[in-house]
Motif scaffolding. Structure first.
Motif, PDB file in Angstrom:
ATOM      1  N   GLY A 156       0.803  -1.223   0.000  1.00 39.87           N
ATOM      2  CA  GLY A 156       0.000   0.000   0.000  1.00 39.87           C
ATOM      3  C   GLY A 156       0.827   1.259   0.000  1.00 39.87           C
ATOM      4  N   MET A 157       2.128   1.140  -0.259  1.00 41.24           N
ATOM      5  CA  MET A 157       2.933   2.352  -0.266  1.00 41.24           C
ATOM      6  C   MET A 157       2.556   3.253  -1.431  1.00 41.24           C
ATOM      7  N   GLY A 158       2.185   2.606  -2.526  1.00 37.05           N
ATOM      8  CA  GLY A 158       1.788   3.372  -3.711  1.00 37.05           C
ATOM      9  C   GLY A 158       0.588   4.254  -3.406  1.00 37.05           C
ATOM     10  N   GLU A 159      -0.429   3.667  -2.793  1.00 38.13           N
ATOM     11  CA  GLU A 159      -1.639   4.435  -2.470  1.00 38.13           C
ATOM     12  C   GLU A 159      -1.330   5.493  -1.419  1.00 38.13           C
ATOM     13  N   ARG A 160      -0.431   5.118  -0.506  1.00 36.55           N
ATOM     14  CA  ARG A 160      -0.117   6.029   0.582  1.00 36.55           C
ATOM     15  C   ARG A 160       0.407   7.358   0.036  1.00 36.55           C
ATOM     16  N   TYR A 161       1.290   7.262  -0.938  1.00 34.01           N
ATOM     17  CA  TYR A 161       1.927   8.477  -1.437  1.00 34.01           C
ATOM     18  C   TYR A 161       1.189   9.116  -2.605  1.00 34.01           C
ATOM     19  N   ASP A 162       0.011   8.577  -2.937  1.00 36.62           N
ATOM     20  CA  ASP A 162      -0.823   9.228  -3.945  1.00 36.62           C
ATOM     21  C   ASP A 162      -1.601  10.346  -3.284  1.00 36.62           C
ATOM     22  N   LEU A 163      -1.400  11.540  -3.750  1.00 36.33           N
ATOM     23  CA  LEU A 163      -2.134  12.649  -3.134  1.00 36.33           C
ATOM     24  C   LEU A 163      -3.578  12.615  -3.618  1.00 36.33           C
ATOM     25  N   PRO A 164      -4.527  12.900  -2.733  1.00 35.13           N
ATOM     26  CA  PRO A 164      -5.927  12.859  -3.163  1.00 35.13           C
ATOM     27  C   PRO A 164      -6.215  13.932  -4.213  1.00 35.13           C
ATOM     28  N   ALA A 165      -7.087  13.569  -5.137  1.00 38.30           N
ATOM     29  CA  ALA A 165      -7.366  14.461  -6.258  1.00 38.30           C
ATOM     30  C   ALA A 165      -8.084  15.726  -5.798  1.00 38.30           C
ATOM     31  N   LYS A 166      -8.842  15.609  -4.733  1.00 39.85           N
ATOM     32  CA  LYS A 166      -9.676  16.731  -4.309  1.00 39.85           C
ATOM     33  C   LYS A 166      -8.899  17.818  -3.562  1.00 39.85           C
ATOM     34  N   LEU A 167      -7.608  17.586  -3.378  1.00 41.58           N
ATOM     35  CA  LEU A 167      -6.812  18.490  -2.564  1.00 41.58           C
ATOM     36  C   LEU A 167      -6.830  19.899  -3.129  1.00 41.58           C
ATOM     37  N   ASN A 168      -7.390  20.796  -2.387  1.00 44.17           N
ATOM     38  CA  ASN A 168      -7.373  22.212  -2.757  1.00 44.17           C
ATOM     39  C   ASN A 168      -7.830  22.446  -4.198  1.00 44.17           C
ATOM     40  N   GLU A 169      -8.854  21.718  -4.629  1.00 45.30           N
ATOM     41  CA  GLU A 169      -9.327  21.901  -5.999  1.00 45.30           C
ATOM     42  C   GLU A 169     -10.092  23.223  -6.079  1.00 45.30           C
ATOM     43  N   ALA A 170     -10.128  23.759  -7.262  1.00 49.57           N
ATOM     44  CA  ALA A 170     -10.832  25.027  -7.448  1.00 49.57           C
ATOM     45  C   ALA A 170     -12.329  24.799  -7.293  1.00 49.57           C
ATOM     46  N   SER A 171     -12.988  25.776  -6.715  1.00 48.69           N
ATOM     47  CA  SER A 171     -14.433  25.671  -6.586  1.00 48.69           C
ATOM     48  C   SER A 171     -14.996  27.078  -6.690  1.00 48.69           C
ATOM     49  N   GLY A 172     -16.300  27.169  -6.635  1.00 52.94           N
ATOM     50  CA  GLY A 172     -16.926  28.478  -6.757  1.00 52.94           C
ATOM     51  C   GLY A 172     -16.676  29.369  -5.561  1.00 52.94           C
ATOM     52  N   HIS A 173     -16.251  28.768  -4.455  1.00 52.29           N
ATOM     53  CA  HIS A 173     -16.059  29.543  -3.229  1.00 52.29           C
ATOM     54  C   HIS A 173     -14.578  29.752  -2.988  1.00 52.29           C
ATOM     55  N   GLU A 174     -14.200  30.995  -2.773  1.00 49.79           N
ATOM     56  CA  GLU A 174     -12.762  31.268  -2.741  1.00 49.79           C
ATOM     57  C   GLU A 174     -12.147  31.171  -1.351  1.00 49.79           C
ATOM     58  N   MET A 175     -12.943  31.224  -0.262  1.00 49.67           N
ATOM     59  CA  MET A 175     -12.356  31.191   1.075  1.00 49.67           C
ATOM     60  C   MET A 175     -12.335  29.759   1.603  1.00 49.67           C
ATOM     61  N   ARG A 176     -11.297  29.467   2.407  1.00 45.24           N
ATOM     62  CA  ARG A 176     -11.224  28.148   3.028  1.00 45.24           C
ATOM     63  C   ARG A 176     -11.543  28.300   4.511  1.00 45.24           C
ATOM     64  N   LEU A 177     -12.555  27.588   4.934  1.00 42.57           N
ATOM     65  CA  LEU A 177     -13.010  27.699   6.334  1.00 42.57           C
ATOM     66  C   LEU A 177     -12.505  26.495   7.113  1.00 42.57           C
ATOM     67  N   TYR A 178     -11.914  26.771   8.253  1.00 39.96           N
ATOM     68  CA  TYR A 178     -11.454  25.693   9.126  1.00 39.96           C
ATOM     69  C   TYR A 178     -12.180  25.801  10.465  1.00 39.96           C
ATOM     70  N   VAL A 179     -12.771  24.713  10.912  1.00 42.23           N
ATOM     71  CA  VAL A 179     -13.467  24.695  12.195  1.00 42.23           C
ATOM     72  C   VAL A 179     -12.590  23.938  13.180  1.00 42.23           C
ATOM     73  N   GLY A 180     -12.132  24.615  14.224  1.00 47.03           N
ATOM     74  CA  GLY A 180     -11.181  23.961  15.130  1.00 47.03           C
ATOM     75  C   GLY A 180     -11.350  24.361  16.586  1.00 47.03           C
ATOM     76  N   GLU A 181     -10.322  24.008  17.361  1.00 42.90           N
ATOM     77  CA  GLU A 181     -10.420  24.157  18.808  1.00 42.90           C
ATOM     78  C   GLU A 181      -9.824  25.477  19.290  1.00 42.90           C
TER      79      GLU A 181
END
Lengths: 898, 205
Positions: free
Chosen positions: A757-782
């Protein structure tokens, strides 16, 4: 030569005629303590460098010279002779006290320190009652502008302990001396109101009543209080403290010097979060659903209704019952809850709040290294050469571990390397900093591993010993930096520089936060961190390692108790037939054949009617997860939902039977902190109404179902659990002390899980920081002040911070003409809502932060949940989302939308 | 001799001699409860709480009486006076007279002379619960038997005679540093530092 060096290392000294061998560099006060001789001191703190301000510890040294010395600051010499009770010493002591009392007001009867005040005690013991000096007392108004701490400068003896603890241990430098001479006072700079982290440590070290708690003002007398040593249950640090009660009501919390993970430090939650137990909103009686309403009922009826509902679902078919537990339960309660679901209810659908992200950290370290929880202890973090923090706002999420990190930097001028999506407090002290786009942790980690491989930073011994594994990683990471630079917004050189600094340290510790384990492909990200530690020698060097921090108090207990479908009690894997057989033998039952559903799968099954009953204890999935996760509809569709909680949570509101649970102050048991320490909690308060411990509730339901699980006390449960979970047998032992990573475990992993599974491990997900209609990134945290919903029931903490406001980059806010307190509208794919804005320079442009503790706020529901795949621990990603922000113009519109 | 003593019952006559002698002396029996003994100052009767002349409660809720009480019959619940931050008072005060041994340690421990003992010794009630004195009852007793309380404190010299004159009730009220919500912290003027001195300090910096 060797004898000479040993001679130098220890010296022989004599105090009051008693001779003792002490290590070189020991101060007089420490040596006296070893002999059990008391030397009075106001400013000396064992954890801090000597301040030598109060001068009360002067002692007479007769050899090698005849002089008075500060016991707290003087390092002893070989053959030194000291007298701590000679006439000269006592005379000096008395004069010192007389001088202090020329200024100190004698308002002891109305001072909160009265009864445990050092000045009071020493005056009685060593003072004279005829002060020869002219008294000149101050009359400053008491400063009560700060929400948590009151400053009475009149009582202050200017020992400086508070300033030292604030600067050296907490390292925030929020208070200091201002003015000079007679009018010297302690307080926030420029005479402003104190607005700090409110850790309250200054109050603890104050020997007199100059700094007192606003929340406990005049409400107690030390001799009225009962002290109970217990464990703080707010975060995974598990600090030890004394919960003090007056007539069964919590009066305050005091730390215990040198005990537990915190070594006597507490954060704001631990110090001031003791009000929720007495909140009026507690559920005190069992509730059952009658139509649309939950009505109070008797305990027996509630138990029989719960048992009937669960038994009905069990009879309808295997696996129609589900159980969800939380980290608020003790080890014993979790164990019994697991047994109820798996044994009595015969269902494998058992999940817990581990699924919110911690499961990835736990399973990766266990599978790879055989350690459940942190590899390193807090003490090892304190002694680390370098600390690498990734996606981990440590001073907010685990404040006391944060202090350990701060100590590591402060003591040895060692680097702390921080990679985060905003400028966290610890990042400001960082020697190396990476500020990346939120949600792209996995790419950052891949970049770091790649940098280590490419730049030849691999530990020599590792390269020599495990050439095959290193080669496998090298070939896997042959790509370019482009795929890392684009989503993260980082530059190659920065990543390489950080990797170089980390690899240069011999004892490097990696701390991964909830944004790594709960982010996209969290399990892969965590495994990559293990790879990183492996390459830099972190798995083979004692004192180095890789750790995932846990957020909830007893999340590690959940892992040890096997409270996830892929785990069994003892922390083993469900796939491991031997481990399963051991559990089946211990419980004398046959465990269900197939692996159960994870939380998100459970919700699907509930909606589709495949699960018809559930029992939830100590967690609130509806309030924790965004609406998009569908927890509300899923749990609402059940025929029978049994919930036990302290408050009527969002989940409890949808329940058919609600049991009132006990808080940590009302029950006995043990909890496991993130470093694997099993620590006791002790009851010291009376539970309101009919509230009962969760193990009692489980036991009652099991009895009603004709499958008794009878225990007299939690100790019996622990004894039974310890047969399956050996960690529960001993208390206060960390994972590191248990042996840490064994070479066999590491080699087994390199032979097995590492390569597959090393191959899958180092495959970056396709959805990473993909462009979308919304320009701000919201993070909900502690936030530091609130770790979840429980802390919001503390009126004290709510007074310190109740604001649930959206933090945005201050420069960006200026551009958009948004001021503090303005209302802004957030629109995402899952709806929109209006919140109050708060510009903050530490937030990066294009990024928004919202604290997650406000359970009722709509911001959480904007988040689009990305369900994790099974290989990735099935952890839903619910911390990030993309939104559009616009200022709500005009009061009328803001009000209309509110 | 013995026989004669037996015949004439001399012992009896000797006894009766005292009886007959007493018959002609004036009687000293008090017609209690119609007539009562005068009680000396400093008598340890029922407890009472006192107020200052302006009506404020003397008690600051320091719980020292509670600590001094050998029979554990006092319970003080202290708090801030509502609306007056930093002013300490006893929100609740309980005194269990059924357990009180009337030793007076509490009055000696009191730093503000809030506790005094009255000359009331008739504590009998029909319901034992009435002997659980609360704050209101104690202040009521203090008001009704103020003179007793004053006399008690003077008699026992609760103050050592240096802080304030012994005659009457001493005014050792606690001084609570004023709250200055505007500025707080340092108020140099308050300790006699003039504005000019401050200016000098600022320019030299």
């Amino acid at each position: 030569m060797s004898t000479a060096t040993t001679k130098v290392d220890t010296i022989t000294v004599t105090i009051n005629g008693q001779t003792i061998q002490v290590p070189k560099g020991t101060r007089i006060i420490q040596a006296a303590e070893m002999l059990g001789i008391e030397i009075p001191t106001f400013c000396y703190q064992p954890r801090m460098r000597p301040n030598a301000a109060c001068r009360i510890c002067t002692v007479e040294v007769t050899k090698p010279m005849n002089k008075m010395f500060m016991a707290c600051a003087t390092e002893m010499m070989d053959g030194m002779e000291v007298l701590t009770d000679s006439e000269r010493t006592l005379k000096d002591r008395q004069t010192n006290l007389d001088l202090l009392l020329t200024q100190h007001p004698l308002d002891c009867p109305v001072c909160d320190k009265g009864g445990e005040c050092k000045l009071q005690d020493y005056s009685v013991k060593y003072g004279s009652f005829e002060n020869p000096f002219e008294t000149k007392r101050k009359d400053f108004p008491e400063d009560i502008r700060s929400v948590a701490l009151d400053f009475n400068s009149n009582r202050c003896i200017l020992c400086g302990g508070c300033i030292q603890v604030c600067g050296d241990i907490q390292q925030v430098d929020a208070i200091g001396f201002s003015k000079r001479g007679f009018i010297t006072v302690v307080g926030a700079p420029m005479g402003e109101a104190l607005d700090c982290e409110f850790c309250g440590q200054c109050m603890d070290v104050c020997p007199v009543g100059a700094i007192t708690s606003r929340f406990a003002k005049y409400k107690f007398r030390p001799w009225q209080e009962e002290k109970t040593q217990t464990t703080c249950t707010y975060c995974g640090c598990g600090c030890q403290y004394d919960l003090r009660t007056v007539d069964g009501e919590a009066s305050r919390v005091t730390p215990i010097e040198g005990v537990g993970p915190g070594q006597g430090s507490l954060c704001v939650r631990g110090h001031f979060g003791y009000h929720f137990m007495e909140d009026d909103r507690r559920i005190t009686r069992p509730l059952v659903r009658r139509g649309d309403k939950l009505v109070e009922t008797t305990w027996e009826e509630a138990v029989s209704e719960a048992a009937r509902g669960l038994a009905g679902a069990k009879a309808a078919g295997a696996g129609r019952v589900a159980g969800i537990a939380g980290g608020r339960l003790t080890n014993e309660e979790q164990y019994l809850f697991g047994r109820l679901v798996r044994d009595v209810l015969g269902s494998s659908n058992l999940d817990s709040s581990l699924r919110y992200g911690a499961i990835n950290g736990v399973t990766v370290t266990r599978e790879a290294l055989g350690v459940t929880g942190m590899m390193n202890s807090f003490d090892e973090v304190r002694a680390a050469d370098a600390v690498l923090l990734i996606g981990c706002d440590i001073t907010q999420e685990a404040p006391i571990l944060g202090l350990a990190v701060k100590e590591a930097i402060h003591k040895g001028e060692k680097p702390v390397l921080v990679a985060d999506s905003m400028k966290t407090e610890i990042m400001k002290r960082g020697a190396g900093r990476l500020v990346y786009t939120p949600g792209t942790e996995i790419a950052v980690i891949k970049g770091l591993v790649k940098a280590v491989v490419d730049e030849g930073l691999i530990d020599e011994q590792v390269a020599k010993k495990y050439p095959k594994a290193v080669q496998a990683l090298r070939s896997e990471l042959s790509g370019t930096y482009k795929e890392i630079e684009t989503p993260t917004g980082l530059k190659k050189d920065d990543i390489v520089a950080l990797a170089k600094r980390f690899a240069a340290a011999s004892k490097g510790i990696i701390l991964a936060g909830p944004r790594v384990t709960g982010g996209l492909k969290g399990k892969s990200a965590m495994t990559m961190l293990v790879d990183l530690a492996f390459l830099t020698g972190g798995l083979t060097t004692p004192g180095a390692g890789v750790n995932a921090i846990t957020m909830e108090n007893n999340e590690l207990g959940l892992a040890l108790n096997g409270m996830a479908p892929e785990l069994v009690p003892g922390g083993g894997s469900w796939d491991d037939a031997e481990a399963r057989g051991k559990v089946a033998t211990a419980w004398n039952c046959s465990l269900p054949n197939h692996q159960g559903d994870t939380m998100m799968e459970m919700f699907d099954a509930m909606r589709e009617g495949r699960i018809s009953a559930a029992i939830v204890a100590g967690t609130d999935p509806v309030g924790r997860l965004p609406q998009d996760a569908g927890a509300a509809e899923a749990l609402g569709a059940l025929d029978c939902l049994v919930v036990s909680d302290l408050f009527l949570s969002e989940t409890a509101k949808r329940a058919h039977v609600v049991f009132p649970a006990r808080s940590y102050a009302e029950k006995d048991g043990t909890v496991t902190n993130m470093e694997g320490r099993v620590q006791t909690i002790t009851s010291c308060m009376k539970a309101p109404g009919k509230a009962a411990s969760d193990w009692k509730i489980v036991s009652d339901i099991a009895r009603e179902m004709g499958h008794p699980l009878e225990y007299a006390n939690p100790g019996e449960i622990r004894a039974e659990a310890a047969a399956l979970v050996p960690q529960f047998a001993d208390t206060d032992v960390t994972n590191a002390a248990r042996g840490g990573v064994s070479t066999e475990a590491l080699e087994a992993w390199l032979a097995g899980g590492f390569g597959t599974g090393m191959g899958e491990r180092y495959d970056l997900p396709a959805k990473l920081n993909e462009a979308s209609g919304h320009e701000m990134r919201l993070y909900v945290g502690e936030l530091l002040f609130h770790s979840g919903s429980m802390s919001t029931y503390n009126w004290g903490l709510m007074k310190i911070n109740d604001a649930a406001s959206l933090q945005l980059n201050s420069r960006e806010a200026r551009k958009l003409k948004i001021k503090e307190g303005d209302r802004v509208r957030l629109t995402g794919d899952r709806g929109s809502c209006v919140v109050t804005a708060k510009p903050d320079p530490n937030i990066m442009p294009g990024t928004l932060f919202f604290p997650r503790h406000s359970v009722l706020d709509d911001v959480r529901n904007l988040v689009q949940v990305v369900e994790g795949s099974e290989e990735e621990g099935s952890v839903p990603q619910f911390r990030f989302t993309r939104v559009t922000m616009e200022k709500v113009s005009g009061v009328a519109e803001a009000e209309a939308s509110a | 001799m013995g026989l004669i003593r037996n015949i004439f019952m001399t012992e009896l006559l000797m006894g009766l001699k005292i009886v007959f002698m007493q018959m002609f002396k004036p009687t000293i029996t008090l017609q209690y409860p119609h007539v009562k003994h005068p009680i000396p100052d400093g008598y340890r009767g029922l407890m009472s709480l006192l107020r200052y002349e302006d009506g404020t409660e003397r008690c600051v809720g320091c719980s020292l009486c509670e600590a001094a009480c050998p029979s554990n019959c006092i319970k003080v619940v202290s708090d801030e006076v509502p609306g007056q931050p930093l002013v300490r008072y006893a929100r609740e005060y309980y005194l269990d007279i059924t357990r009180c041994i009337f030793c007076g340690f509490c009055t000696e421990a009191c730093p503000v002379d809030a506790l005094a003992m009255t000359k009331v010794y008739e504590a009998a009630v029909y319901d034992r619960r009435d002997l659980m004195f609360d704050k209101a009852k104690l202040y009521e007793l203090g008001e009704r038997y103020l003179e007793d309380g004053k006399a008690y404190l003077t008699h026992h010299r609760m103050d050592d005679g240096t802080l304030h004159p012994v005659e009457g009730l001493g005014d050792n009220r606690y001084h609570f540093p004023a709250v200055d919500a505007e500025h707080g912290g340092v108020q140099p003027e308050q300790i006699g530092l003039t504005a000019e001195a401050l200016e000098v300090e600022e320019t030299t910096r």
